[in-house]
Write a protein that holds these residues in place. Sequence first.
Motif, PDB file in Angstrom:
ATOM      1  N   ARG A 288       2.007   4.522  -3.923  1.00  8.17           N
ATOM      2  CA  ARG A 288       2.542   5.652  -3.166  1.00  8.17           C
ATOM      3  C   ARG A 288       3.438   6.528  -4.040  1.00  8.17           C
ATOM      4  NH1 ARG A 288       4.496   2.724   2.476  1.00  8.17           N
ATOM      5  NH2 ARG A 288       2.612   1.467   2.826  1.00  8.17           N
ATOM      6  N   ASP A 298       3.566  11.211   0.473  1.00 12.66           N
ATOM      7  CA  ASP A 298       3.571   9.775   0.769  1.00 12.66           C
ATOM      8  C   ASP A 298       3.716   9.615   2.273  1.00 12.66           C
ATOM      9  OD1 ASP A 298       3.848   7.069   0.899  1.00 12.66           O
ATOM     10  OD2 ASP A 298       5.730   6.954  -0.212  1.00 12.66           O
ATOM     11  N   SER A 301       4.715   6.033   3.853  1.00 16.92           N
ATOM     12  CA  SER A 301       6.135   5.673   3.831  1.00 16.92           C
ATOM     13  C   SER A 301       6.917   6.473   4.859  1.00 16.92           C
ATOM     14  CB  SER A 301       6.726   5.904   2.433  1.00 16.92           C
ATOM     15  OG  SER A 301       6.185   4.990   1.508  1.00 16.92           O
TER      16      SER A 301
END
Length: 450
Positions: A288, A298, A301
């Motif tokens: 990521r 990302d 996340s």
Amino acid sequence: MFESLTTKLDSIFSQLRGRGKLSESNIKDAMREIRLALLEADVNFQVVKDFVERVREQSMGQEVMRSLTPGQQVVKIVRDELGALMGGEHRPLSIATRPPTTILLMGLQGSGKTTAAAKLARTFKDTGHRPMLVAADVYRPAAIDQLRTLGASLDIPVYAQDDSQDVAGICAQARETARSGNHNILIIDTAGRLQINDELMQELRDVKTVAPPHHSLLVVDAMTGQEAVKVAQAFDEEVGIDATILTKLDGDARGGAALSIRAVVGKPIQYIGVGEKLDALEPFHPDRMASRILGMGDVLSLIEKAEQTIDEETAAELEQKLRKASFTLEDFQDQLKQIKKLGSLDSIISMIPGLKKANLPSVDDSELKRVEAIISSMTLEERRNHLIINGSRRKRIARGSGTEVGDVNRLIKQFTQTQKMMKSMMGGQKKGKGKGKGRGKFANLPIPRF
């Protein structure tokens, strides 16, 4: 983080994407630019040399040279190699079958061990574990008090012995106390030194003997660059480490330590510190992070962080207000608080693909604080109905928030525009044009531009 490297790589790849076909000369020029970008980012020289050679070999492959989108293929190769360079997939710390799982934190003075210990304890507590902290730094003034204060703020117990400097004995007794107190995670905050010396290393060896850790984590300051890599090498050679925690990565614009430490030391980065608050510790996902470095965002996340921090009931209530076109400044104030839980605006923007390149109006965290101050200076009635805010009220609000009347006027004007936009969007949804159901609670959060 990585701002400079991201900008330079994006410029290199923009040139590659603009070519229909790539020649050996194009690849050679791009590799030279990538090498310079990585060296300027303070990445270890040998790591850069090996990385560029692997990318060059793959980029010269026939499937890349003859593909319809060779530039995109090279970008994918770089992304995959960056992920591999930093360690591949993230592996969570294992939990011992016989508690407590003992985690030993080591590092030099000033690396942020004590704060990292508290952040790590909070991370375990938030996932249902029962951590206990151990104050094993008996030399630094107020170190024990600092850990106690942090533990109290998190409602996590701290084991300490104020009248003892027997570090190994303290750790051995702490393990027994954790076991009898039903704490399944034991996090030991050890002392640091201004530099590596025999006394420090022997103390750590003694601790490992009497309280064998399941995980030995080295805490290093990312902003020290290649010095962090050298420190990791020395600790691994002297006492052995299993992984690292990189602190202050949010302030590291170059990223040399993050890109070098795994390749040089051979040990993964387990967590990264991305802020001063106790919730600013993230598991490190190399794949990521590679996407973030290349400006690809990302999203995973961001979604995980939203799931952990955003109140589902509040988000559902907001959606209903949006559908009824009754979104107020009071609601916006609540959403600011929710957004702040996700981290800084820069960190949020870096996780959303394409947003860094969208040339949006600059909005930093200080501007959001000013907006929050303005709204806080309003009465409840004013927050719920901004139309009643006349000239005299605007002057009072400006005085109360320490801002100018122009700031208040701008906020109200832009909020009104945002309100109209949301009403229009919700009107479209009612007609079946892109319903918002099933998108997850994060999708319900409006982020108006002020």
